[in-house]
Write an enzyme that holds these catalytic residues in place. Structure first.
Site, PDB file in Angstrom:
ATOM      1  CB  SER A  82       0.940   3.333   6.025  1.00 24.52           C
ATOM      2  OG  SER A  82      -0.391   2.953   6.266  1.00 24.52           O
ATOM      3  CD  GLU A 110      10.331 -11.459   9.068  1.00 24.64           C
ATOM      4  OE1 GLU A 110      11.520 -11.142   9.196  1.00 24.64           O
ATOM      5  OE2 GLU A 110       9.942 -12.595   8.723  1.00 24.64           O
TER       6      GLU A 110
END
Length: 300
Positions: free
Chosen positions: A70, A96
């Site tokens: 993505s 993260e």
């Protein structure tokens, strides 16, 4: 999308400001701090270190690859949050997964919000933000609560105010940490739910806990089934009522003696003898006439 691109373009300009030693911003009072703190800035990934306070320890590799795909197509839509440690050196507060996925696709920079925070503030921000996420497992949440309580000396009531959760909810998560480590791992890996864990925690014996855990997994038991197993376990520990044996009579009335009483009074006479030799003879009657009959027999 236009707004996001515009912010990131502005952020690239601010990146140059951050790399100027004469404009090293260390607090919100410093010159140009208002241009940096709270804004989205393109930071070099190499300048960002992982937050040691990060509560998440499990990262699903498949999900991470999907996020990387993505990001490769659309870029990092939601910026990460970092705190400034030193000149051109930052520490991750949250995001993260986004940072890891950006590294997977080979990005050299990532959009980030800049914060100025000390260790305690960073710990609180990282843990509270992560606790609010929906994809943390119950054990990760419990460990985050415990760490906040231990490291910045919060009570459950204070924790409740910080994270906006009921104190009872926090207590239920913390109780999971009393489970056998094997069961905690089972919750983290999705073999059993938090509901199963809350039922098992009512058993103190760790061996008994793991026995029930094995049954849950092997038999695919529901939470209600688990609660029933736990109840049966507790019932088995209760001392059984001792069977009281009736004490033997001090002497026996044999059948021939009973028959003699029955024949004499014309009714079924009940004879009971106690252990001390005392006893009772009960003579029933059916009517007033029968009562008078018995009286005449006794008078002789």
């Amino acid at each position: 999308m236009t707004k996001a691109i515009k912010k990131q373009a502005l952020g690239r300009g601010l990146s140059a400001l951050l790399k100027d030693p004469e404009n090293d911003i260390k607090s919100v009072e410093d010159k140009n701090a208002d241009k940096v703190v709270g804004n989205i800035i393109e930071l070099e990934i190499e300048a960002i270190e992982i937050n040691p306070f990060q509560p998440r320890s499990n990262f699903n590799e498949e999900s991470l690859k999907e996020l990387a795909t993505s990001i490769k197509e659309l870029g990092v839509i939601q910026p990460i949050t970092v705190r400034k440690l030193d000149f051109n050196k930052y520490q991750l507060i949250s995001g993260e997964r986004r940072l890891r996925a950006s590294k997977l696709v080979g990005l050299s920079t990532v959009p980030a919000y800049i914060r100025i925070a000390n260790d305690n503030e960073s710990l609180v921000m990282a843990l509270v933000e992560n606790i609010q996420r929906h994809d943390l497992d119950p054990i990760e949440i419990a460990l985050s609560y415990q760490r906040l309580m231990d490291e910045i000396q919060l009570t459950q009531e204070q924790m409740s105010e910080r994270v906006g959760k009921k104190r009872s909810t926090i207590a239920n998560y913390l109780r999971l940490l009393k489970l056998d480590p094997i069961i905690q791992t089972g919750i983290r890996d999705g073999f059993i739910s938090m509901g199963h864990g809350r039922a098992i925690i009512n058993i103190e014996d760790l061996d008994a806990q793991t026995d029930i855990y094995q049954k849950i997994v092997s038999q695919n038991l529901s939470v209600r089934d688990t609660e029933a197993l736990v109840k049966n376990y507790h019932d088995s520990l209760k001392p059984k009522a001792a069977v009281v044996k009736p004490k033997a009579a001090s002497f026996d009335v044999d059948e021939s003696q009973k028959r003699a009483f029955n024949a004499y009074f014309g009714n079924l006479v009940d004879i009971k003898v106690a252990t001390n030799g005392k006893g009772k003879i009960t003579i029933p009657f059916q009517s007033e006439a029968d009562f008078n009959r018995i009286i005449e027999l006794i008078k002789g």
